[in-house]
Design a protein around this motif. Sequence first.
Motif, PDB file in Angstrom:
ATOM      1  N   GLY A 146       6.991  -9.224  -9.970  1.00  0.00           N
ATOM      2  CA  GLY A 146       6.729  -8.099  -9.095  1.00  0.00           C
ATOM      3  C   GLY A 146       5.517  -7.289  -9.510  1.00  0.00           C
ATOM      4  O   GLY A 146       5.120  -7.270 -10.682  1.00  0.00           O
ATOM      5  N   LEU A 147       4.934  -6.615  -8.530  1.00  0.00           N
ATOM      6  CA  LEU A 147       3.823  -5.700  -8.774  1.00  0.00           C
ATOM      7  C   LEU A 147       3.946  -4.545  -7.796  1.00  0.00           C
ATOM      8  O   LEU A 147       4.068  -4.756  -6.582  1.00  0.00           O
ATOM      9  N   GLY A 148       3.915  -3.331  -8.337  1.00  0.00           N
ATOM     10  CA  GLY A 148       4.040  -2.155  -7.502  1.00  0.00           C
ATOM     11  C   GLY A 148       2.945  -1.155  -7.787  1.00  0.00           C
ATOM     12  O   GLY A 148       2.337  -1.147  -8.869  1.00  0.00           O
ATOM     13  N   PHE A 149       2.703  -0.304  -6.809  1.00  0.00           N
ATOM     14  CA  PHE A 149       1.695   0.755  -6.947  1.00  0.00           C
ATOM     15  C   PHE A 149       2.275   2.032  -6.363  1.00  0.00           C
ATOM     16  O   PHE A 149       2.885   2.019  -5.286  1.00  0.00           O
ATOM     17  N   LYS A 150       2.092   3.155  -7.085  1.00  0.00           N
ATOM     18  CA  LYS A 150       2.605   4.430  -6.617  1.00  0.00           C
ATOM     19  C   LYS A 150       1.526   5.508  -6.712  1.00  0.00           C
ATOM     20  O   LYS A 150       0.872   5.651  -7.736  1.00  0.00           O
ATOM     21  N   TYR A 151       1.377   6.222  -5.610  1.00  0.00           N
ATOM     22  CA  TYR A 151       0.523   7.408  -5.582  1.00  0.00           C
ATOM     23  C   TYR A 151       1.439   8.629  -5.544  1.00  0.00           C
ATOM     24  O   TYR A 151       2.331   8.726  -4.704  1.00  0.00           O
ATOM     25  N   TYR A 152       1.197   9.565  -6.469  1.00  0.00           N
ATOM     26  CA  TYR A 152       2.060  10.737  -6.589  1.00  0.00           C
ATOM     27  C   TYR A 152       1.210  11.994  -6.557  1.00  0.00           C
ATOM     28  O   TYR A 152       0.235  12.115  -7.306  1.00  0.00           O
ATOM     29  N   ASP A 153       1.567  12.923  -5.668  1.00  0.00           N
ATOM     30  CA  ASP A 153       0.845  14.182  -5.534  1.00  0.00           C
ATOM     31  C   ASP A 153       1.813  15.350  -5.723  1.00  0.00           C
ATOM     32  O   ASP A 153       2.545  15.698  -4.787  1.00  0.00           O
ATOM     33  N   PRO A 154       1.871  15.951  -6.910  1.00  0.00           N
ATOM     34  CA  PRO A 154       2.828  17.051  -7.136  1.00  0.00           C
ATOM     35  C   PRO A 154       2.514  18.293  -6.307  1.00  0.00           C
ATOM     36  O   PRO A 154       3.383  19.148  -6.113  1.00  0.00           O
ATOM     37  N   LEU A 155       1.284  18.415  -5.791  1.00  0.00           N
ATOM     38  CA  LEU A 155       0.904  19.589  -5.002  1.00  0.00           C
ATOM     39  C   LEU A 155       1.116  19.374  -3.509  1.00  0.00           C
ATOM     40  O   LEU A 155       0.963  20.324  -2.727  1.00  0.00           O
ATOM     41  N   ASN A 156       1.453  18.158  -3.111  1.00  0.00           N
ATOM     42  CA  ASN A 156       1.688  17.854  -1.695  1.00  0.00           C
ATOM     43  C   ASN A 156       0.528  18.352  -0.819  1.00  0.00           C
ATOM     44  O   ASN A 156       0.732  19.019   0.193  1.00  0.00           O
ATOM     45  N   SER A 157      -0.679  18.020  -1.195  1.00  0.00           N
ATOM     46  CA  SER A 157      -1.860  18.560  -0.523  1.00  0.00           C
ATOM     47  C   SER A 157      -2.056  17.997   0.877  1.00  0.00           C
ATOM     48  O   SER A 157      -2.651  18.644   1.739  1.00  0.00           O
ATOM     49  N   PHE A 158      -1.526  16.798   1.146  1.00  0.00           N
ATOM     50  CA  PHE A 158      -1.656  16.205   2.474  1.00  0.00           C
ATOM     51  C   PHE A 158      -0.446  16.605   3.313  1.00  0.00           C
ATOM     52  O   PHE A 158       0.695  16.339   2.940  1.00  0.00           O
ATOM     53  N   LYS A 159      -0.687  17.248   4.473  1.00  0.00           N
ATOM     54  CA  LYS A 159       0.400  17.795   5.288  1.00  0.00           C
ATOM     55  C   LYS A 159       0.505  17.070   6.624  1.00  0.00           C
ATOM     56  O   LYS A 159      -0.500  16.711   7.240  1.00  0.00           O
ATOM     57  N   ILE A 160       1.760  16.863   7.065  1.00  0.00           N
ATOM     58  CA  ILE A 160       2.036  16.320   8.397  1.00  0.00           C
ATOM     59  C   ILE A 160       3.179  17.119   9.009  1.00  0.00           C
ATOM     60  O   ILE A 160       4.320  17.022   8.570  1.00  0.00           O
ATOM     61  N   GLY A 161       2.861  17.940  10.004  1.00  0.00           N
ATOM     62  CA  GLY A 161       3.885  18.671  10.749  1.00  0.00           C
ATOM     63  C   GLY A 161       4.848  19.466   9.885  1.00  0.00           C
ATOM     64  O   GLY A 161       6.058  19.369  10.070  1.00  0.00           O
ATOM     65  N   GLY A 162       4.365  20.209   8.940  1.00  0.00           N
ATOM     66  CA  GLY A 162       5.225  21.030   8.101  1.00  0.00           C
ATOM     67  C   GLY A 162       5.802  20.320   6.896  1.00  0.00           C
ATOM     68  O   GLY A 162       6.592  20.897   6.153  1.00  0.00           O
ATOM     69  N   PHE A 163       5.449  19.066   6.675  1.00  0.00           N
ATOM     70  CA  PHE A 163       5.894  18.312   5.512  1.00  0.00           C
ATOM     71  C   PHE A 163       4.686  17.905   4.677  1.00  0.00           C
ATOM     72  O   PHE A 163       3.651  17.491   5.212  1.00  0.00           O
ATOM     73  N   GLY A 164       4.827  18.029   3.371  1.00  0.00           N
ATOM     74  CA  GLY A 164       3.786  17.609   2.456  1.00  0.00           C
ATOM     75  C   GLY A 164       4.090  16.234   1.900  1.00  0.00           C
ATOM     76  O   GLY A 164       5.243  15.908   1.612  1.00  0.00           O
ATOM     77  N   LEU A 165       3.060  15.410   1.739  1.00  0.00           N
ATOM     78  CA  LEU A 165       3.241  14.064   1.208  1.00  0.00           C
ATOM     79  C   LEU A 165       3.372  14.126  -0.308  1.00  0.00           C
ATOM     80  O   LEU A 165       2.448  14.517  -1.014  1.00  0.00           O
ATOM     81  N   LYS A 166       4.541  13.716  -0.812  1.00  0.00           N
ATOM     82  CA  LYS A 166       4.792  13.729  -2.252  1.00  0.00           C
ATOM     83  C   LYS A 166       4.362  12.422  -2.910  1.00  0.00           C
ATOM     84  O   LYS A 166       3.799  12.424  -4.009  1.00  0.00           O
ATOM     85  N   SER A 167       4.650  11.279  -2.270  1.00  0.00           N
ATOM     86  CA  SER A 167       4.311   9.998  -2.891  1.00  0.00           C
ATOM     87  C   SER A 167       4.214   8.886  -1.860  1.00  0.00           C
ATOM     88  O   SER A 167       4.806   8.958  -0.775  1.00  0.00           O
ATOM     89  N   ILE A 168       3.450   7.856  -2.226  1.00  0.00           N
ATOM     90  CA  ILE A 168       3.379   6.603  -1.483  1.00  0.00           C
ATOM     91  C   ILE A 168       3.652   5.485  -2.477  1.00  0.00           C
ATOM     92  O   ILE A 168       3.107   5.478  -3.583  1.00  0.00           O
TER      93      ILE A 168
END
Length: 427
Positions: A377-399
């Motif tokens: 397996g191989l995985g990749f994670k993007y983590y933003d503790p500040l949730n700077s990217f917003k969509i309709g009142g929700f901040g993106l925490k991780s991908i």
Amino acid sequence: MKNYLLYSLIALVSLASFAQEETEYKKRVLESTEVNLLSSYYTQDGENAAVTGGRGTEELSDIAPSINVAIPLNDDDILAIDATVSAYTSASSSNINPFDGNQAADPFVASSGASEKDTWFGLTASYSHSSDDRNTIISANVSFANEYDYTSFGFGGSLTKLFNQKNTEIQLKANIYLDQWNPQYPIEFREGFNLNEYNYEGEINFSPNYSNFESLNRNSYSLGLSVSQILSKSIQTSFIADFVVQDGLLSTPHQRVYFGDIEDSMIENFMLGNDVERLPNSRTKLAIGNRSSFYINQNFVVRSYYRYYTDNWGIDSHTFKVELPIKFGLNYTLYPSYRYYTQTQTDYFGEFNTISSTDEFYTSDYDLASYNANQYGLGFKYYDPLNSFKIGGFGLKSIQIEYNYYERTTQNFNANISSLGFTFIAD
């Protein structure tokens, strides 16, 4: 001077009140609503399909989107709802009725009939409560799942205690699942199937032992215990034990079995089954394992997992897994992994056309055979503790993106699993 003393006294009283408020303050278990969106795509291929008695195509593709919502009800309580829909196309299950397609029936060719596709739906709701000191967590859950031949209801709960300044954690959990089959027997065993409508070769009485299952219930009762311990700043470990008891219809009604002591009966390129899988109506399982994390430095962590499994059907297995998360700065993590699995076969397994008609129990399901398997397996994670990217009142925490390749080294079987996940937090 008097005013100065008065102001000082007011300030001291205010500070005392503030200090008292700080002492009584407790952090919320979950600060705000979290939404997890996950989608996975799974494909497999092989040539030991259980539907056709351990010989035939195992081609399958499945896409499964799911959503998990965790809602803080107050400082101490969380409600979580998890919903999943799994839509699959299976060459194997299509051969429950191999004669409803547009080509000659063949175990290695998918039929294009109604049993080729289906959808599974699952819904779970859970509630958890944490004590004021956050050292006790009580949770409860209920679940429901349904597909064309199976319905499941479940409920359970857990108790978690933290000790030793939260360096030690003990959890006890229990679950019960009450399931009901809606059997889709192979077409040749169904009422109304007329052999004389086909050009056949071989024995007319091809299924002398066959009868429908009388009881269609399957019940599972599980009890789990885990003990986690922080050993040092760089080592954390947990020991896990699970005990499961099952009773009822543990056979799969649409999986054929072929006897070696009965003459074969053929329609086109397809051999008619002599019976369906017959397994004991009770089973006990025991699994014990360890999960540990070793923090090398701020960029490297080694995670290991081992599990030993045994049951009263004769299966013993070992699972080894290692994962190496590698952090790149604060936001990015790459995590390669490797998993090895090996098991012995059940006492009731027999290969295609080798089982004796005098046996009480039998199966040709290669999931219950002896085999070894590797998974890379191989995985990749993007983590933003500040949730700077917003969509309709929700901040993106991780991908999170992950890919796994699975193969059985002792059988011609392989699978590909891809997944994509997003976690959002309400503002």
